[in-house]
Design an enzyme around this catalytic site. Structure first.
Site, PDB file in Angstrom:
ATOM      1  N   GLU A 123      32.340  39.888  29.908  1.00  0.00           N
ATOM      2  CA  GLU A 123      33.636  39.243  29.667  1.00  0.00           C
ATOM      3  C   GLU A 123      33.391  37.777  29.365  1.00  0.00           C
ATOM      4  O   GLU A 123      32.608  37.121  30.059  1.00  0.00           O
ATOM      5  CB  GLU A 123      34.547  39.308  30.899  1.00  0.00           C
ATOM      6  CG  GLU A 123      35.102  40.665  31.254  1.00  0.00           C
ATOM      7  CD  GLU A 123      36.034  40.581  32.467  1.00  0.00           C
ATOM      8  OE1 GLU A 123      36.608  39.487  32.700  1.00  0.00           O
ATOM      9  OE2 GLU A 123      36.172  41.590  33.175  1.00  0.00           O
ATOM     10  N   GLU A 139      33.119  42.263  39.013  1.00  0.00           N
ATOM     11  CA  GLU A 139      33.317  41.028  39.784  1.00  0.00           C
ATOM     12  C   GLU A 139      33.347  41.256  41.298  1.00  0.00           C
ATOM     13  O   GLU A 139      34.298  40.828  41.979  1.00  0.00           O
ATOM     14  CB  GLU A 139      34.579  40.309  39.297  1.00  0.00           C
ATOM     15  CG  GLU A 139      34.456  39.885  37.833  1.00  0.00           C
ATOM     16  CD  GLU A 139      35.644  39.077  37.328  1.00  0.00           C
ATOM     17  OE1 GLU A 139      36.631  38.936  38.063  1.00  0.00           O
ATOM     18  OE2 GLU A 139      35.560  38.577  36.185  1.00  0.00           O
TER      19      GLU A 139
END
Length: 519
Positions: A287, A168
């Site tokens: 995810e 991220e």
């Protein structure tokens, strides 16, 4: 079992030649908390349960290079700072994964403190999220890690482990200033370093999450195009809630409309495919879940299980794989949980108690293992047909917000399914997970929401966390087989239709056995 309030009904007719697209890669990967947690007993107990009942192939988590794993070491000798590597904990973790049949999906991050260019950290366990102060040293550390793993587990084995660079980076907390240019520098040098070890390694990124995903994925593909980087796959994340409201230790969320999430996933596919050399490149969702916070109370509910059942029917439409975040509640991003049911990401709660969503994954794994072909799929139902003519499938019933905007609708759903079948007797088997049949959260609430479970309470909660199993004998008529599924609010129902005659032992008459009465 039935609580039919405002029953909605529909009929599904499946023809002999019916086919539907269904890419079911449910077992490809599962998420985990930071890697150092794998050294704890409860973590291993939960992972063992997940692998026995479901069985994933890869596992991905943060913290590979964090200081608690102790890989990167510096020492002074003759007035010079030298580097060495310590793989003691790494080997323990990797061995434990291999023992339960898991291969790593390696996420390279976060930054060892002594190699970091800054002091920014994230989470309770303070993962450093700044770039390396020395990119050459970073690349040597990555190469040394891979060489060690190849020596220990075999090169032909380790090159099959996917590698993702960072996590991220489009979020400031996970990558200092969300600096895109700096991330691309990290990716480029890391990609080259890995391929130098063995060109067979598959390397991808940018593992982005939310908000700026389209901007980042487009820029990432442009960078790879302009620099002629033959990236092997693209990674992104997928969460499906609106902004949560916080109260005490907990976060309360509303689910977004599923179609909005699927449209966002499709945009990634379209961006990648707009580059001719990258058209069809695999996308791995490394995810996904409903809520993106480890105190999102929705994770413990039957609503979560039903919503994820719908997600699993569609996530393979444009993505190669999708990794649920996470397998268990041994997880410390925001600190140590205060209670066993605290909204943790995991499929398993404290005490090895399966949550309802655990069974959603177990059911989809059964579909995958069947080798069947999909003959029907809609927003409530997936049906597969085995080569021998038997059927199996999953149905779900997500509770939606009531029309007046307050609370949830209490409607149940009845689905009648008509299937082509030869003249035969069938065993119709169902396994039901709903708020009455498999709801350990409610049992925990009813016994007083104890923060610290006794062994007896753990046993009780595990007993309450099993699907309701039901079977009956049915017969096909005129080349057709008809079954009815009744789904209460937030139900997930797995079903099988298996043809087979009853082969009784000499003298055994079941009807006579069950018709006996006492004087």
């Amino acid at each position: 079992m039935e609580n039919i309030v405002g029953l909605r009904e529909k009929k599904v007719i499946i023809a002999e030649q019916s086919r539907a697209f269904f890419h079911n890669n449910v077992d490809y990967c599962i998420g985990t908390g930071r890697m150092g947690l794998a050294l704890t007993q409860e973590y291993q107990e939960q992972l063992k349960l997940v692998q026995e009942e479901i069985g994933f192939r890869h596992i991905r988590g943060h913290g590979l290079f964090c200081d608690d794993m102790a890989i990167y070491q510096e020492y002074e000798e003759n007035g010079e700072i030298r580097v060495e590597y310590n793989y003691t904990y790494l080997d323990r973790v990797m061995d434990s994964y291999a023992k339960v049949g898991l291969k790593p999906f390696l996420e390279l991050g976060f930054m060892p403190g002594k190699l970091a260019s800054g002091t920014q950290t994230i989470f309770y366990w303070k993962g450093n999220t700044t770039p390396p102060r020395d990119y050459g040293e970073w690349c040597r550390m990555v190469q040394a890690l891979l060489n060690h793993l190849m020596e220990r587990y075999g090169a032909d084995e380790v090159v099959q482990w996917p590698i993702e660079v960072w996590n991220e980076p489009n979020l400031c907390g996970f990558w200092e200033n969300a600096d895109m240019e700096e991330y691309f520098k990290l990716f480029h040098c890391t990609f080259d370093a890995i391929k130098e070890v063995d060109a067979r390694f598959c390397v991808g990124g940018p593992a982005v999450c939310g908000g700026t995903d389209e901007k980042w994925i487009r820029a990432f593909m442009e960078y790879c195009h302009e620099n002629k980087i033959p990236v092997d796959f693209v990674t992104r994340h997928h969460y499906t809630i609106e902004q949560p409201e916080h109260e005490g230790h907990y976060a309360y969320s509303e689910l977004m409309k599923p179609e909005d999430g699927f449209a966002n996933l499709l945009s990634s596919r379209e961006i990648i495919d707009s580059f001719p050399e990258f058209r069809g490149l695999p996308i791995h969702i490394t995810e996904f879940n409903t809520s993106y916070t480890p105190k999102g109370v929705i994770h413990d509910t039957n609503l979560n299980a039903a919503f994820i059942a719908h997600q699993l029917s569609r996530l393979g439409d444009v993505n190669e794989s999708y990794s649920y975040w996470t397998f268990g509640d041994v997880f410390e991003e925001l600190g140590i949980p205060f209670a066993p049911f605290h909204g943790g990401f995991g499929l398993v709660a404290e005490g090895c108690i399966p949550k309802p969503t655990f069974w959603t994954f177990a059911f989809y794994k059964k579909l995958q293992e069947s080798g069947g072909s999909c003959v029907y799929k809609d927003d409530d139902l997936v049906v597969l047909k085995r080569r021998n003519g038997d059927y199996l499938g999953i149905a779900w019933n997500v509770a939606h917000k009531a029309k007046d905007g307050n609370g949830q609708s209490g409607w149940s759903r009845k689905i009648e399914i008509s299937l082509p079948a030869g003249e035969a007797d069938y065993c119709f088997l169902t396994k039901t997970v709903d708020e009455e049949a498999c709801n350990p959260l409610k049992v925990w609430h009813d016994i007083g929401e104890p923060a610290h479970l006794t062994d007896e309470q753990k046993k009780l909660l595990r007993e309450s966390a099993r699907p309701y199993l039901k079977t009956e004998r049915i017969h096909s008529h005129s080349g057709s087989l008809s079954v009815n599924l009744t789904l209460n609010k937030n139900a997930v129902v797995y079903f099988e239709l298996n043809a087979g005659k009853i082969t009784s032992d000499r003298g055994y008459q079941y009807d006579k056995v069950v018709s006996q009465t006492a004087n």
